[in-house]
Scaffold this motif. Structure first.
Motif, PDB file in Angstrom:
ATOM      1  N   ILE A   1       0.855  -1.167   0.070  1.00 20.10           N
ATOM      2  CA  ILE A   1       0.190   0.058   0.208  1.00 20.10           C
ATOM      3  C   ILE A   1       0.840   1.259   0.029  1.00 20.10           C
ATOM      4  O   ILE A   1       1.746   1.260   0.938  1.00 20.10           O
ATOM      5  CB  ILE A   1      -0.752   0.026   1.105  1.00 20.10           C
ATOM      6  N   ILE A   2       0.650   2.100  -0.913  1.00 17.79           N
ATOM      7  CA  ILE A   2       1.397   3.430  -1.191  1.00 17.79           C
ATOM      8  C   ILE A   2       0.351   4.488  -0.704  1.00 17.79           C
ATOM      9  O   ILE A   2      -0.563   4.700  -1.441  1.00 17.79           O
ATOM     10  CB  ILE A   2       1.926   3.617  -2.468  1.00 17.79           C
ATOM     11  N   ALA A   3       0.463   5.081   0.604  1.00 18.55           N
ATOM     12  CA  ALA A   3      -0.402   6.098   0.831  1.00 18.55           C
ATOM     13  C   ALA A   3       0.038   7.334   1.165  1.00 18.55           C
ATOM     14  O   ALA A   3       0.967   7.732   1.654  1.00 18.55           O
ATOM     15  CB  ALA A   3      -1.011   5.677   2.188  1.00 18.55           C
ATOM     16  N   ASN A   4      -0.712   8.402   0.639  1.00 23.16           N
ATOM     17  CA  ASN A   4      -0.688   9.701   0.916  1.00 23.16           C
ATOM     18  C   ASN A   4      -1.344  10.160   2.085  1.00 23.16           C
ATOM     19  O   ASN A   4      -2.345  10.375   2.385  1.00 23.16           O
ATOM     20  CB  ASN A   4      -0.915  10.547  -0.313  1.00 23.16           C
ATOM     21  N   PRO A   5      -0.545  10.709   3.035  1.00 23.10           N
ATOM     22  CA  PRO A   5      -1.019  10.919   4.386  1.00 23.10           C
ATOM     23  C   PRO A   5      -1.712  12.437   4.486  1.00 23.10           C
ATOM     24  O   PRO A   5      -2.460  12.645   5.852  1.00 23.10           O
ATOM     25  CB  PRO A   5       0.178  11.370   5.523  1.00 23.10           C
ATOM     26  N   VAL A   6      -1.809  12.996   3.573  1.00 22.14           N
ATOM     27  CA  VAL A   6      -2.563  14.237   3.648  1.00 22.14           C
ATOM     28  C   VAL A   6      -3.355  14.486   2.429  1.00 22.14           C
ATOM     29  O   VAL A   6      -3.990  15.384   1.974  1.00 22.14           O
ATOM     30  CB  VAL A   6      -1.550  15.673   3.587  1.00 22.14           C
ATOM     31  N   SER A   7      -3.882  13.424   1.629  1.00 18.44           N
ATOM     32  CA  SER A   7      -4.800  13.487   0.594  1.00 18.44           C
ATOM     33  C   SER A   7      -6.038  14.101   1.201  1.00 18.44           C
ATOM     34  O   SER A   7      -6.638  14.050   2.132  1.00 18.44           O
ATOM     35  CB  SER A   7      -5.237  12.005   0.115  1.00 18.44           C
ATOM     36  N   GLY A   8      -6.705  15.153   0.242  1.00 16.88           N
ATOM     37  CA  GLY A   8      -7.820  15.722   0.473  1.00 16.88           C
ATOM     38  C   GLY A   8      -7.795  16.761   1.533  1.00 16.88           C
ATOM     39  O   GLY A   8      -8.769  17.283   2.111  1.00 16.88           O
TER      40      GLY A   8
ATOM     41  N   ILE B   1      -7.897   2.942  -3.455  1.00 21.68           N
ATOM     42  CA  ILE B   1      -8.598   3.125  -2.392  1.00 21.68           C
ATOM     43  C   ILE B   1      -8.681   4.557  -2.227  1.00 21.68           C
ATOM     44  O   ILE B   1      -7.731   5.529  -2.203  1.00 21.68           O
ATOM     45  CB  ILE B   1      -7.775   2.895  -1.010  1.00 21.68           C
ATOM     46  N   PRO B   2      -9.908   5.295  -2.770  1.00 19.64           N
ATOM     47  CA  PRO B   2     -10.207   6.512  -3.089  1.00 19.64           C
ATOM     48  C   PRO B   2     -10.246   7.373  -1.489  1.00 19.64           C
ATOM     49  O   PRO B   2     -10.770   7.016  -0.542  1.00 19.64           O
ATOM     50  CB  PRO B   2     -11.448   6.742  -3.454  1.00 19.64           C
ATOM     51  N   ALA B   3      -9.339   8.568  -1.365  1.00 24.78           N
ATOM     52  CA  ALA B   3      -9.177   9.242  -0.237  1.00 24.78           C
ATOM     53  C   ALA B   3      -8.813  10.568  -0.562  1.00 24.78           C
ATOM     54  O   ALA B   3      -8.045  11.193   0.464  1.00 24.78           O
ATOM     55  CB  ALA B   3      -8.043   8.390   0.665  1.00 24.78           C
ATOM     56  N   GLY B   4      -9.308  11.153  -1.501  1.00 21.91           N
ATOM     57  CA  GLY B   4      -9.047  12.239  -1.959  1.00 21.91           C
ATOM     58  C   GLY B   4     -10.159  13.303  -2.209  1.00 21.91           C
ATOM     59  O   GLY B   4     -11.373  13.008  -1.617  1.00 21.91           O
TER      60      GLY B   4
END
Length: 305
Positions: A6-13, A100-103
């Motif tokens: 999993i590559i995750a952006n901790p500040v998406s959105g 995984i949508p998180a934006g």
């Protein structure tokens, strides 16, 4: 190394980092519970997602079967771009993309019918099927959804800079209202499989998927698996006509209106009479002059059954 990363952006959105980490942890718990160990890495800055993909996929820890992008469309774009660049050399061993949508807008997830709820989206990763996914490239830089130039790019720039608690379509509509009164349409020359178009163009959208801005169906018939790009051209018209056309576009009812043309092409070449940005997947991606090409079946993606 596990077979799923999993590559995750901790500040998406635009959420605070401490709060934004929860979705990725939740996804890891679901995937690990169904498939065993699952690695999780957080991005630390621009373009870091691409670096992480390359490190995991080309490392010596064993084959990575799936790379899951947890974040907004920009993060997903970076992961997809890295996978597309690596896939030709990896062949059948190339990992599939999980989403995984998180934006803010989550346009690719909507196009692929992936649930916007994190838990439901994670379950797609454990029970879904893999299929080929087209991508597109503007001046050699890959994107996933819709590339825009003209008015909608100016709106994207405004929305990106604003500091308001708005996401998706409401953010786009607010931006459109603020930008419209001072926007001046450039002169463009457009060339593709459809021939040539010239004149003042209010906006042009080059679509791999049907919607942008959080479910605005700018190219209703676009599909990310058909090997072509759908083009929506809106010519410069008097302001009342433009407003009516924009309202229709939000509802997906702009086809057939005066000054609107929907076309299809495998390649689009754009020249403008002044500097113009192109935006795609929520990010500024290139400037005119530009050449946009479809990349058929560039990667594989995990879809709902």
């Amino acid at each position: 190394m596990s077979s799923t990363v999993i590559i995750a952006n901790p500040v998406s959105g635009r959420r605070r980092a401490g709060l934004a980490q929860a979705p990725a942890e939740q996804v890891r718990a679901v995937v690990a519970g169904a498939q065993g160990a699952c690695d999780l890495a957080y991005t630390k800055g621009p373009a870091d997602a691409e670096r992480l993909v390359r490190e995991y996929v080309t490392g010596e820890g064993g084959r990575v079967r799936r790379v899951i992008a947890c974040g907004g469309d920009g993060t997903i774009q970076q992961v997809a771009r890295a996978l597309a660049e690596l896939s030709p050399s990896l062949g059948a061993d190339a990992p599939a993309l999980g989403v995984i949508p998180a934006g803010r807008c989550n346009d690719l997830a909507r196009a692929l019918r992936i649930p916007l709820d994190v838990t439901l989206a994670a379950r797609v990763l454990t029970a879904g099927r893999e299929a080929a996914l087209d991508l597109a490239a503007v001046n050699g830089r890959t994107y996933c959804t819709v590339a825009t130039m003209g008015f909608d790019a100016a709106v994207s720039r405004f929305v990106d800079r604003m500091r308001m608690p708005l996401k998706g379509t409401p953010a786009y509509l607010y931006g459109a209202l603020r930008v419209l009164a001072r926007y001046h349409a450039p002169h463009m020359t457009l060339e593709g499989d459809f021939g040539r178009r010239q004149g003042r163009i209010f906006m042009i959208s080059t679509a791999n998927t049907s919607s942008y801005g959080g479910a605005i169906p700018i190219a209703p018939d676009a599909r990310p698996d058909d090997g072509v790009l759908d083009i929506c051209i809106i010519e410069h018209r008097p302001l009342p006509e433009i407003v009516a056309t924009l309202i229709s576009a939000v509802r997906g009812r702009h086809a057939g209106r005066r000054g609107v043309e929907l076309l299809r092409t495998r390649e689009l070449r754009i020249q403008t009479d002044r500097a113009c940005e192109l935006w795609a997947d929520g990010e500024s991606i290139a400037e005119a002059p530009a050449t946009i090409r479809v990349l058929p079946a560039a990667i594989r993606v995990v879809l709902p059954e």
